[in-house]
Scaffold this active site. Structure first.
Site, short mmCIF file in Angstrom:
data_model
loop_
_atom_site.label_atom_id
_atom_site.label_comp_id
_atom_site.label_asym_id
_atom_site.label_seq_id
_atom_site.Cartn_x
_atom_site.Cartn_y
_atom_site.Cartn_z
N ASP A 412 25.73 52.32 25.71
CA ASP A 412 25.38 51.74 26.65
C ASP A 412 25.64 49.99 26.40
OD1 ASP A 412 23.90 51.27 29.53
OD2 ASP A 412 22.53 50.06 27.88
N GLU A 465 30.68 51.73 27.35
CA GLU A 465 30.34 51.27 28.79
C GLU A 465 30.64 49.69 28.72
OE1 GLU A 465 27.30 50.15 32.32
OE2 GLU A 465 26.52 49.95 30.14
#
Length: 747
Positions: A412, A465
């Site tokens: 993330d 990401e």
């Protein structure tokens, strides 16, 4: 030598920095006689007697600090080695004639091996979780738990928990000077016990902290860690490793477990066994290849969706214990599904029981808020330049992959890690050592992470990401890249959604938003994400983004999904989007499954139609090598019609290999993003496609089966003709349905 008053007071008030120097057995003398002094801690006890293994008294202890429960006894005529070899216990007497016989925690030596000490010290221990944390052990025939925590700047540390009435005076820990670790074996503690560490900080204050390396934790809002046995490593099955290869199909179903489905009452979370029974079967039946779970590491606040982690080694208690999670992992793999975990190494919350100022200093985080505080999320940023922090994070990644047998980690917020000025104005950030904006320590950490995963978790993948144009995110580290296997294609997502949100009458002016992604489609190994971020915080659902009346909105969405599934790149779709949930995602309630119930949605079968389309798209994508084998290579794609702005039509060919390879398979894709059907549309064919004399529809998003108007070429053979189109010598003529995508294959 008997304890002096200052030493006794320090023990009584849990203020001694080296309790093993005083407690337990120590050779000495009394009144000129050699023997062993034994000192123990038992706050609240009236008396303490040293006894042998048969219970016979060896020496009566004297209280040296009555209030603090500090006792000492002298056993004459023995050496420490003799006493330990023969064995002894501590017999305690409490008010109301309550008696206990216990093992002395301070008779056990350190359980930290030299190699572990060395690797921890230099920050190269690949599996620090095997040393730090709480580990059930049997030492010298005695069962208990060995606790170990890293807190180099603490003045003293104690274990507190169910087993000692949460009293820091009872179990102060052994210091390891130079290493910064604190250790203690506590006999009799078992799996399931709750515990924390109480740290005495440099300023004299105290902090109670959950274990950073805990394998389990209490259900929120409680915050204690829970002793849990460390399971055996689970190797990724060979078939799963092959399924993660970039030439294999990858269609990912992203799930927030707490709101996918709820319990029968509609309020509680499903436990791991209920999820294992329902979720893998559902995703597999729809043809997905992988599940991606939004973060399941322990976190205190449901509203963070798991992205503010306090337990980097602990599956959340919301769904049950670790054994249940292991059964869930097995159920996914038994269903042929890979399991990817959303993993958060970029930041952590400021909760008092967590990592924030863990030992009274900015130990896990950068000290300066210009480096160490995320204003967007009100969280703290890991200090990627610190050896212990890199060890902690890399160890966490390997732990999830190796111990649970997961297929991969979606990392993330990588963009926030790469740039020191991320979401900061000039003057609000600190340049790197070279004066630049790049976070050199984070870059080194990410490369190290991916090298360790590649070497020690073969077959597992990492997905970034990363929302910027940072070069080489999915390039190997030895070629100058960050070493991820895949990168989320945020550019494709933003551009294509912006295009689809426009009324078709205006799309001709924004055609580049549809086609620009192919300019850079092969610069990285991309995943095309339609994730949770696109259906929350006022953005509305995907179906709500589509323009027009109800029929046009569903037609737009179906055409868009087929465009996505045929566009180069792996696929990711957030739960609920597979049946066009109409409301925005809400983490507090389950999905609107009632939309699929014919009895409750009579006359509105569009949702079932979208679900059927996703099932068929996954089937075509997985079964047709041309649509996945070269997802990440330019040989897998060629434009036929890229510039038909006025009609908002695009067409391209997908291949399983180079066009000149006669064994290469190919399919044709045509998208019509206007509500106007186009009859007799002539599609020029590249030479390899023209060599197949007849074509037919493999999939038409306007099929009545999906809720469409059934305009198209179903049942017809489309014959190749010697008529030019799109700069090609040969072509086929076909009907383009309105707001639809066609996939054509050789007949």
């Amino acid at each position: 030598m008997s304890l002096d008053a200052a030493e006794a007071r320090a023990l009584a008030h849990a203020e001694h920095g080296d309790p093993f120097a005083l407690l337990g057995p120590h050779e000495g003398e009394r009144a000129g006689q050699a023997g062993v002094w034994i000192r123990g801690l038992a706050p609240g006890a009236l008396g303490l007697t040293v006894v042998d293994v048969e219970g016979e008294a060896l020496a009566e202890a004297e209280p040296v600090h009555v209030e603090g429960g500090v006792f000492e006894a002298f056993v004459p005529g023995q050496t420490r080695a003799q006493l330990l070899a023969a064995g002894y216990r501590l017999a305690l007497t409490y008010p109301h004639d309550h008696r206990e016989r216990v093992e002395d925690p301070y008779r056990f030596g350190s359980d930290l091996g030299e190699l572990d000490r060395h690797l921890l010290g230099e920050g190269t221990h690949l599996r620090p979780w095997t040393v730090l944390g709480a580990h059930p052990r049997t030492l010298e025939g005695v069962a208990g738990v060995r606790f170990c925590v890293w807190a180099p700047n603490a003045a003293s540390v104690a274990v507190i928990g169910d087993f000692n009435t949460w009293d820091a005076r009872r179990h102060p820990m052994r210091a390891h000077p130079g290493l910064g670790a604190w250790e203690l074996f506590i006999p009799g503690v078992e799996a399931g016990a709750r515990y924390k560490f109480e740290l005495r900080l440099g300023d004299g204050s105290r902090a109670q902290k959950a274990d950073p390396y805990a394998f389990a934790a209490e259900l929120r809002p409680a915050t204690a860690s829970v002793v849990a046995a460390l399971g055996a490593p689970r190797r990724l099955p060979k078939a799963r490793a092959e399924a993660n290869h970039r030439r294999a199909p990858m269609a990912i179903y992203e799930v927030h477990l707490g709101s996918w489905r709820r319990s029968s009452e509609g309020e509680g979370f499903l436990d791991w066994d209920a999820l294992a029974e329902q979720l893998p079967a559902y995703a597999a039946e729809l043809g997905f290849t992988h599940l991606e779970l939004m973060p399941i590491a322990e976190h205190p606040f449901d509203g963070s969706w798991g992205y503010q982690v306090t337990g980097m080694f602990a599956p959340t208690r919301r769904h049950g214990d670790g054994e249940g999670f292991a059964r869930f992992v097995a159920a996914c793999q038994d269903a042929g599904l890979g399991l990817i975990l959303d993993w958060v190494p970029a930041h952590f919350p400021t909760d008092a029981h967590g990592l924030a100022r863990f030992d009274g200093t900015a130990f896990y985080e950068y000290a300066d808020p210009k480096e160490g505080f995320h204003r967007d999320w009100n969280t703290l940023i890991y200090n990627f330049g610190r050896t212990e922090v890199r060890n902690f994070l890399v160890g966490s990644a390997l732990y999830w992959l190796e111990r649970w047998g997961l297929d991969g980690l979606r990392v993330d917020a990588v963009a926030s890690m790469l740039y020191r000025d991320y979401s900061r104005e000039p003057g609000e950030w600190i340049p790197n050592a070279e004066g630049g904006r790049e976070n050199l320590e984070a870059i080194a950490f990410l490369r190290r992470l991916n090298e360790v995963v590649g070497a020690h978790a073969p077959g597992a993948v990492t997905l970034a990401e990363e929302s910027t144009a940072w070069p080489g995110v999915s390039r190997p580290t030895d070629a100058g890249g960050l070493g991820f296997h895949y990168k989320w294609n945020m550019g494709w997502m933003h551009d294509s959604l912006a295009y689809m949100a426009k009324d078709p009458v205006h799309r001709s002016h924004h055609h580049d938003q549809l086609t620009f992604s192919l300019v850079y489609a092969f610069d990285e190994n991309f995943v095309l994400p339609l994730s949770h971020d696109e259906v929350v915080h006022g953005k509305g659902s995907l179906i709500a983004k589509m323009p027009g009346d109800r029929w046009r909105r569903f037609a737009n969405l179906r055409a868009y999904y087929a465009f996505m599934w045929t566009h180069p790149g792996k696929k990711l779709l957030f739960m609920g989007c597979e049946f066009a949930q109409e409301r925005e995602w809400n983490h507090d309630v389950e999905l609107d499954w009632w939309l699929l119930d014919p009895a409750r949605c009579e006359g509105h079968g569009e949702h079932r139609g979208v679900q059927a389309l996703i099932r068929d798209l996954n089937g075509v994508y997985r079964g047709e090598a041309a649509l996945h084998a070269r997802d990440c290579e330019p040989e897998g794609f060629e434009w036929i019609a890229a510039d038909e702005r006025e009609t908002s039509v695009i067409a391209f060919v997908r291949r399983s290999g180079p066009a000149e390879d006669p064994a290469s398979r190919c399919v044709l894709v045509v998208c019509n993003f206007t509500p106007v059907p186009r009859h007799g549309y002539r599609l020029g064919l590249p030479e390899d496609a023209a060599a197949r004399p007849r074509w037919r529809e493999r999939l038409n998003t306007d099929s009545a089966f999906y809720g469409g108007g059934d305009v198209g070429n179903g049942g017809l053979e489309l014959r190749v003709e010697d008529r030019g189109a799109h700069g090609r010598a040969r072509s086929i003529a076909l009907t383009l349905p309105p707001l639809a995508t066609l996939i054509l294959e050789p007949a």
